[in-house]
Design a protein around this motif. Sequence first.
Motif, PDB file in Angstrom:
ATOM      1  N   CYS A  78      -6.254  -2.027  -5.018  1.00 59.91           N
ATOM      2  CA  CYS A  78      -7.409  -1.800  -4.131  1.00 59.91           C
ATOM      3  C   CYS A  78      -7.748  -0.318  -3.987  1.00 59.91           C
ATOM      4  N   GLY A  79      -6.846   0.564  -4.424  1.00 60.91           N
ATOM      5  CA  GLY A  79      -7.151   1.986  -4.419  1.00 60.91           C
ATOM      6  C   GLY A  79      -6.865   2.713  -3.120  1.00 60.91           C
ATOM      7  N   LEU A  80      -6.393   2.010  -2.099  1.00 59.01           N
ATOM      8  CA  LEU A  80      -6.162   2.681  -0.816  1.00 59.01           C
ATOM      9  C   LEU A  80      -5.026   3.705  -0.926  1.00 59.01           C
ATOM     10  N   THR A  81      -5.227   4.864  -0.323  1.00 55.84           N
ATOM     11  CA  THR A  81      -4.174   5.876  -0.277  1.00 55.84           C
ATOM     12  C   THR A  81      -3.060   5.423   0.658  1.00 55.84           C
ATOM     13  N   MET A  82      -1.826   5.464   0.160  1.00 59.71           N
ATOM     14  CA  MET A  82      -0.684   5.007   0.951  1.00 59.71           C
ATOM     15  C   MET A  82       0.095   6.166   1.562  1.00 59.71           C
ATOM     16  N   TYR A  83       0.341   7.200   0.773  1.00 64.03           N
ATOM     17  CA  TYR A  83       1.018   8.372   1.333  1.00 64.03           C
ATOM     18  C   TYR A  83       0.859   9.538   0.372  1.00 64.03           C
ATOM     19  N   GLY A  84       1.301  10.703   0.831  1.00 66.16           N
ATOM     20  CA  GLY A  84       1.288  11.884  -0.013  1.00 66.16           C
ATOM     21  C   GLY A  84       2.592  12.631   0.119  1.00 66.16           C
ATOM     22  N   ARG A  85       2.834  13.545  -0.819  1.00 67.27           N
ATOM     23  CA  ARG A  85       3.936  14.492  -0.660  1.00 67.27           C
ATOM     24  C   ARG A  85       3.347  15.873  -0.815  1.00 67.27           C
TER      25      ARG A  85
END
Length: 142
Positions: A78-85
């Motif tokens: 679905c392309g949703l951003t889940m997390y970042g570092r």
Amino acid sequence: MSDTYELSCDCGHVKMTARGTPKLSLYCHCGSCRDLYSVDVLSATGWADEDVELPAENDLVVHKVDGKQMTRYSCPECGLTMYGRHKPGIPVIPHGLFRKANGGRLPAELAPTLHLFYRDRVLEIDDGLDKSQGGEAIGLED
Ligand SMILES: [Zn+2]
Ligand SMILES: [Zn+2]
């Protein structure tokens, strides 16, 4: 606190769990966050690695900001951003995922406590929270 947050993308393909209390909950105005997330200000929490269960990186789509140690992971379906570092390395999870899991409201205990890199802002925010001009409030170098 022993809160457990079960987080999911829009299609349910990617699940993540966060437990306890985040190390940080803030708004970041830096150019790298704005580029990485395509937002005017990033509204997010930062967690200790041991307090989150993240999907395997192979199961996610990876986005990077050119030339910077900034990475964002999203659902391949679905392309949703889940997390970042980001540079300090801890997982950064947008507030939006917690809202989604909590009927549209941010759980009160996750309320942001400050603004970071406010000098880099493209949006003025008059909310009474502390405004750290750079990253000094959380020990980041400029
Ligand atoms: Zn930032
Ligand atoms: Zn998904």
